[in-house]
Design a protein around this motif. Structure first.
Motif, mmCIF file in Angstrom:
data_model
loop_
_atom_site.group_PDB
_atom_site.id
_atom_site.type_symbol
_atom_site.label_atom_id
_atom_site.label_comp_id
_atom_site.label_asym_id
_atom_site.label_seq_id
_atom_site.Cartn_x
_atom_site.Cartn_y
_atom_site.Cartn_z
ATOM 1 N N TRP A 121 78.833 46.637 141.582
ATOM 2 C CA TRP A 121 80.308 46.453 142.037
ATOM 3 C C TRP A 121 81.280 46.264 140.900
ATOM 4 O O TRP A 121 81.250 45.309 140.200
ATOM 5 N N LEU A 122 82.135 47.186 140.777
ATOM 6 C CA LEU A 122 83.052 47.055 139.786
ATOM 7 C C LEU A 122 84.600 47.114 140.594
ATOM 8 O O LEU A 122 85.011 48.408 141.181
ATOM 9 N N VAL A 176 89.137 43.576 136.960
ATOM 10 C CA VAL A 176 87.677 42.656 136.177
ATOM 11 C C VAL A 176 88.539 41.632 135.999
ATOM 12 O O VAL A 176 89.162 41.841 134.954
ATOM 13 N N LYS A 177 87.938 40.565 136.144
ATOM 14 C CA LYS A 177 88.598 39.308 135.479
ATOM 15 C C LYS A 177 87.826 38.713 134.408
ATOM 16 O O LYS A 177 86.621 38.652 134.540
ATOM 17 N N ALA A 178 88.364 38.573 133.354
ATOM 18 C CA ALA A 178 87.815 37.696 132.149
ATOM 19 C C ALA A 178 87.782 36.468 132.371
ATOM 20 O O ALA A 178 88.563 35.950 133.116
ATOM 21 N N ILE A 179 86.538 35.776 131.969
ATOM 22 C CA ILE A 179 86.225 34.518 132.100
ATOM 23 C C ILE A 179 86.633 33.757 130.499
ATOM 24 O O ILE A 179 85.869 33.944 129.836
ATOM 25 N N PRO A 180 87.878 33.141 130.484
ATOM 26 C CA PRO A 180 88.367 32.712 129.060
ATOM 27 C C PRO A 180 87.182 31.861 128.273
ATOM 28 O O PRO A 180 87.212 32.152 127.100
ATOM 29 N N ARG A 187 87.310 47.056 131.557
ATOM 30 C CA ARG A 187 86.520 47.985 132.527
ATOM 31 C C ARG A 187 85.263 48.235 132.076
ATOM 32 O O ARG A 187 84.326 48.078 132.896
ATOM 33 N N ARG A 188 85.075 48.475 130.850
ATOM 34 C CA ARG A 188 83.672 48.869 130.230
ATOM 35 C C ARG A 188 82.723 47.263 130.324
ATOM 36 O O ARG A 188 81.485 47.715 130.628
ATOM 37 N N LEU A 189 83.362 46.474 130.246
ATOM 38 C CA LEU A 189 82.597 45.006 130.563
ATOM 39 C C LEU A 189 82.383 45.065 131.847
ATOM 40 O O LEU A 189 81.042 44.600 132.132
ATOM 41 N N THR A 197 90.239 53.598 136.800
ATOM 42 C CA THR A 197 91.115 53.801 135.688
ATOM 43 C C THR A 197 92.364 53.724 135.899
ATOM 44 O O THR A 197 93.239 53.806 135.110
ATOM 45 N N ALA A 198 92.525 52.911 137.093
ATOM 46 C CA ALA A 198 94.193 52.789 137.233
ATOM 47 C C ALA A 198 94.636 51.883 136.246
ATOM 48 O O ALA A 198 94.104 50.722 136.007
#
Length: 247
Positions: A81-82, A86-90, A142-144, A163-164
């Motif tokens: 699921w994407l 997409v949230k980064a975990i700092p 997004r690729r991550l 791709t938004a």
């Protein structure tokens, strides 16, 4: 092995169903899911990823039922699921974040770490694997997100407006990536963008008011455009012609 929805209903507010006793199957291969805002696309994908549960009905992948407790872990490992964001975990590096999601999906820590390297290679992020995930560009993030679905070896990957907000170059890289991976993974991609359909997708599924109004090969979809429509406008014209409400 497509996802099957059987008599599925779902509403965010009582008396206003988004889906009402929907029965359909998401196709194999690489499928584009088109539809206006409010058509139910995001709800359809969220249900398929088991992020939310239908108020009635079933969602299955082969013999796995998303609502059956004993099937849930295996179901979620097979369905990636994407979401739109997409949230980064700092605190984590790119590779650590990919491995962490694999662990959340039920993999052992060592397996998740080992598979994260392969997943990052598949999405061309090996070189930035040691970088903090919050330092990635929008396209890289997004690729991550895709790598996070591949680390647990998902068979079906659901992507909601992937791709938004990306610039044309980033969108091109993303499309190329989907084309490369579609030999081994089934993709369902929700989008408003109708360009380049023939270059990426096998099937078009148009969703409107909680129901599929078209399902078929890209060539059949384009053929619904009025005769004489310029080539570069066929996809947009075909899409508009299939919708009953406002776009």
């Amino acid at each position: 092995m497509p996802l099957h929805y059987t008599d599925c209903s779902f509403a965010y507010r009582a008396g206003t169903p988004v889906l009402d006793r929907l029965t359909t199957a998401l196709p194999e291969g690489c499928t584009v899911l088109l539809g206006p805002n409010g058509a139910g696309k995001s709800t359809l994908l969220s249900l398929g990823a088991s992020c939310i549960a239908p108020s009635s009905g079933r969602i299955t992948l082969g013999r796995l039922d998303s609502a059956r407790k004993r099937d849930r872990r295996a179901f979620r490992q097979k369905v990636g699921w994407l979401p739109q964001e997409v949230k980064a975990i700092p605190a984590l590096t790119v590779r650590e974040q990919a491995a962490y999601v694999g662990w959340l999906k039920g993999l052992h820590k060592r397996d998740a770490w080992d598979r994260s390297a392969t997943a990052l290679e598949q999405v061309r992020l090996t070189e930035v694997g040691g970088r903090k995930s919050h330092e990635l560009s929008g396209g890289q993030l997004r690729r991550l997100g895709i790598a996070q679905t591949l680390v647990h070896q998902a068979e079906v990957v659901l992507l909601d407006e992937p791709t938004a907000g990306l610039d044309p170059v980033q969108r091109g890289v993303f499309r190329d990536l989907l084309a490369e991976l579609s030999d081994s993974v089934h993709f369902i991609v929700s989008t408003h963008q109708t360009e380049d359909l023939a270059d990426i997708y096998d099937t078009v599924l148009v969703f409107d008011r909680g129901r599929p109004v078209f399902r078929g090969p890209v060539s059949d979809f384009l053929a619904t455009a009025p005769v004489g429509t310029p080539y570069e406008r066929r996809a947009e014209s075909a899409y508009r012609g299939l919708l009953q409400g406002e776009i």
